[in-house]
Each structure stands twice: as C-alpha cells, then as structure tokens.
Design an enzyme around this catalytic site. Structure first.
Site, short mmCIF file in Angstrom:
data_model
loop_
_atom_site.label_atom_id
_atom_site.label_comp_id
_atom_site.label_asym_id
_atom_site.label_seq_id
_atom_site.Cartn_x
_atom_site.Cartn_y
_atom_site.Cartn_z
N LEU A 173 -5.51 4.50 2.62
CA LEU A 173 -4.73 3.50 3.32
C LEU A 173 -5.67 2.38 3.77
O LEU A 173 -6.75 2.64 4.31
CB LEU A 173 -4.05 4.11 4.55
CG LEU A 173 -3.20 3.15 5.37
CD1 LEU A 173 -1.95 2.73 4.59
CD2 LEU A 173 -2.81 3.76 6.70
N GLU A 224 -10.78 9.64 2.63
CA GLU A 224 -10.51 9.25 4.02
C GLU A 224 -10.13 10.48 4.82
O GLU A 224 -10.02 11.59 4.29
CB GLU A 224 -9.38 8.21 4.07
CG GLU A 224 -8.06 8.70 3.51
CD GLU A 224 -6.97 7.63 3.54
OE1 GLU A 224 -7.14 6.62 4.23
OE2 GLU A 224 -5.93 7.83 2.87
N ARG A 262 1.41 -5.31 6.69
CA ARG A 262 1.29 -4.06 5.96
C ARG A 262 2.63 -3.33 5.89
O ARG A 262 2.96 -2.71 4.87
CB ARG A 262 0.23 -3.16 6.62
CG ARG A 262 -0.09 -1.90 5.80
CD ARG A 262 -1.25 -1.13 6.38
NE ARG A 262 -0.95 -0.58 7.70
CZ ARG A 262 -1.81 0.18 8.39
NH1 ARG A 262 -3.02 0.43 7.92
NH2 ARG A 262 -1.47 0.66 9.58
N TYR A 268 6.24 3.44 7.44
CA TYR A 268 6.13 3.35 8.89
C TYR A 268 4.88 2.60 9.31
O TYR A 268 3.99 2.33 8.51
CB TYR A 268 6.12 4.76 9.51
CG TYR A 268 4.81 5.50 9.34
CD1 TYR A 268 3.91 5.60 10.41
CD2 TYR A 268 4.47 6.10 8.13
CE1 TYR A 268 2.70 6.27 10.25
CE2 TYR A 268 3.27 6.78 7.98
CZ TYR A 268 2.39 6.86 9.05
OH TYR A 268 1.20 7.53 8.90
N LYS A 294 1.99 3.16 3.21
CA LYS A 294 2.09 3.95 4.45
C LYS A 294 3.44 4.65 4.48
O LYS A 294 4.35 4.30 5.25
CB LYS A 294 1.87 3.06 5.67
CG LYS A 294 1.44 3.83 6.91
CD LYS A 294 0.92 2.88 7.98
CE LYS A 294 0.59 3.61 9.28
NZ LYS A 294 -0.52 4.56 9.15
N ARG A 343 23.13 12.53 -1.06
CA ARG A 343 21.83 12.98 -1.58
C ARG A 343 21.78 12.90 -3.11
O ARG A 343 22.55 13.52 -3.82
CB ARG A 343 21.53 14.41 -1.13
CG ARG A 343 20.09 14.81 -1.37
CD ARG A 343 19.80 16.22 -0.87
NE ARG A 343 18.37 16.48 -0.87
CZ ARG A 343 17.64 16.80 -1.94
NH1 ARG A 343 18.25 16.90 -3.12
NH2 ARG A 343 16.35 17.01 -1.86
#
Length: 288
Positions: free
Chosen positions: A202, A178, A51, A32, A146, A99
């Site tokens: 990140l 972070e 990114r 995302y 991300k 699944r």
C-alpha cells in the site's frame, strides 16, 4: 450521543445500518481509509481523499460525492462528535444487490459510511519501540488498493499478537514487502530504505510524508526492494502508519535491533513528523 455518516447524511451512530446484501458485507467489495485527527483537525486529508478515490476507481466504484463534498461532510462529522484526538474510518462499497459474483447491473448506488474513533497517540511505544515477527506474505497481488479484503493482514496481525508482538513483517520469498498494517523501513549505511510503491504494498500516506521529510532534511532515501538478510543486518528498523506514526522496531523474531533501543534516524524522523503535524493541525501537548 455519537454520529455517523451514511450516504451523505449525518445521523445517530446507532441508526447507521446497512442491508445484509450490501456487497461490502458479502464480498468485501469496497475500499476504505483511516484518517488521523489531531486537535480536532484532519492530518494529510487531501492525500487520504485522493487515495480513497483512486482505490475506488481501481475496482470500478464511482463515489457519488466529490472530494470537496466528502471533505465538508467529514468536517461536519468531526464537529458533531467533538473529536479532538483519534481517527475517522470511512468506506465505500459497490452497494446493495442480490448476491452474485458479477457486478450488479442497473441503478445500484454505492454505500458510503464514515464514523469517528477516539484514540490517543501511542507515546509509550513511540518512545521505547515495539517487537515484530516475520511471516510469509500470502495476500493477493493488488495490495496498492486499500481494499476491504483484509483477511491475510488479519491473520498476520493475529499471529504477531499471539507471539507478544506489535506487528508482522511480511515477505515474499526473500523480499520484504510491508507490515500487516504498516510500511516497513530499514536504515543501512545511514540511508533510509523502504519498498517502492507498487502493486505489492500500500502506498502509505505516512510513508510519503516520511520520504518527503527525509528529502527536505538531507537524509538519504532509497525506494527499493530489500531482502530479509538486509533487514537482519539493518542499523535501524521502523514502521509507519496513520495510527502508529513513525514507530521504532527494536526486536524481530526475538533478535534485538540496536540492543533493543530506537535509533537516531528514527528519533530524528519522529521529531520532524511531529513538526509536520503541528504545521497542519496545531501544537501538540504531548510529544515523543
């Protein structure tokens, strides 16, 4: 009426739904981005799109649109929703498939979703600073992606909130990594220090803007690992993120930084950051 982007089409947000067997829902199998909007314009959009594509490539998802097509769709979404200040949330998943832990075979199209969120700049916090706690970094070892898998971040952020704080500063042993949703900076001997962009953090878009602003304005920068001891002894501490911008941290685990007031380098970087926003998106009405 609000609109959302779903697989290349802009539709009413209430109609933007995905299947229960979408792999983003079942496995967090996707990535995302959050893009900041000022004056109806996207800030650092090229960097966010790069990114986004890189994160998707890292887990083997091929986004079914070019960066230019994504840009055009996001611009149309902004216009349809008449958003002036806020964010765009965008994600892509591997798609809908029965699944199974294995990647699906055959023709499974990725699912792309984007929508807008209204939101003002956090001016009060930017002026006065925020509190943080320390917590052990329990996440996986590919934090540079991300990913939708944010449970570790959520647990850290929730712990901070329950202790009346804005952010949780994570560390692996004695090394600071972070925040739960931010990059962390310290100032030592007048030099800005932040963790190098590797697999443990990140690579923040706002972080990169700050580092570039430091270089252009003769503020010394070090991208390296720093310790909990250095954090405790820091002259200034601040965080950065798309939504929090350049945010002073004035207290960590109940101990005040600089007697609980933002520092001069932090304030200077806030000023420079606002100028960069205005350069890309036009004049800001309210400033720090």
């Amino acid at each position: 009426m609000e609109f959302a982007l779903l697989n290349g089409e802009i539709i009413e947000r209430s109609e933007a739904k995905v299947d229960v067997e979408d792999r983003g829902y079942q496995f967090g199998d996707g990535v995302y981005e959050v893009i900041r909007i000022y004056n109806g314009k996207m800030f650092t959009i090229d960097e966010h799109l790069k990114r986004f594509v890189k994160s998707a490539d890292s887990i083997g998802i091929s986004i079914p649109f070019t960066s230019l097509q994504l840009l055009e769709m996001l611009e149309e979404l902004l216009i349809k929703n008449k958003l002036e200040t806020g964010n765009i949330y965008m994600q892509v998943t591997r798609g809908i498939s029965p699944r199974n832990h294995l990647f699906p075979t055959g023709n499974v199209e990725p699912t792309l979703v984007a929508y807008t969120i209204k939101g003002v700049r956090p001016l009060d916090s930017l002026k006065s600073g925020v509190k943080a706690i320390l917590t052990e970094d329990l996440r996986w070892l590919r934090c540079d992606i991300k990913s939708l898998n944010l449970l570790g971040n959520l647990l850290a952020k929730q712990k901070a909130s329950e202790e009346g704080c804005f952010e949780a500063i994570q560390h692996r042993g004695q090394d600071v990594t972070e925040g739960s949703s931010s990059n962390i900076f310290i100032v030592k001997d007048g030099s800005v220090i932040t963790h190098e962009s590797n697999n443990l953090i990140l690579k923040g878009i706002t972080k990169d803007v700050i580092l570039e602003l430091c270089t252009k304005n003769n503020i010394q920068v070090q991208e390296r690992t720093f310790s909990l001891a250095e954090l405790e002894e820091a002259e200034e501490v601040f965080l950065s993120s798309t939504t929090a911008e350049v945010m002073p941290i004035i207290e960590i685990d109940g101990k005040k930084i600089r007697a609980g007031v933002p520092g001069p380098i932090n304030k200077k970087l806030q000023e420079l950051f606002e100028k960069e926003i205005e350069k890309q998106c036009g004049l800001l009405v309210d400033k720090v």
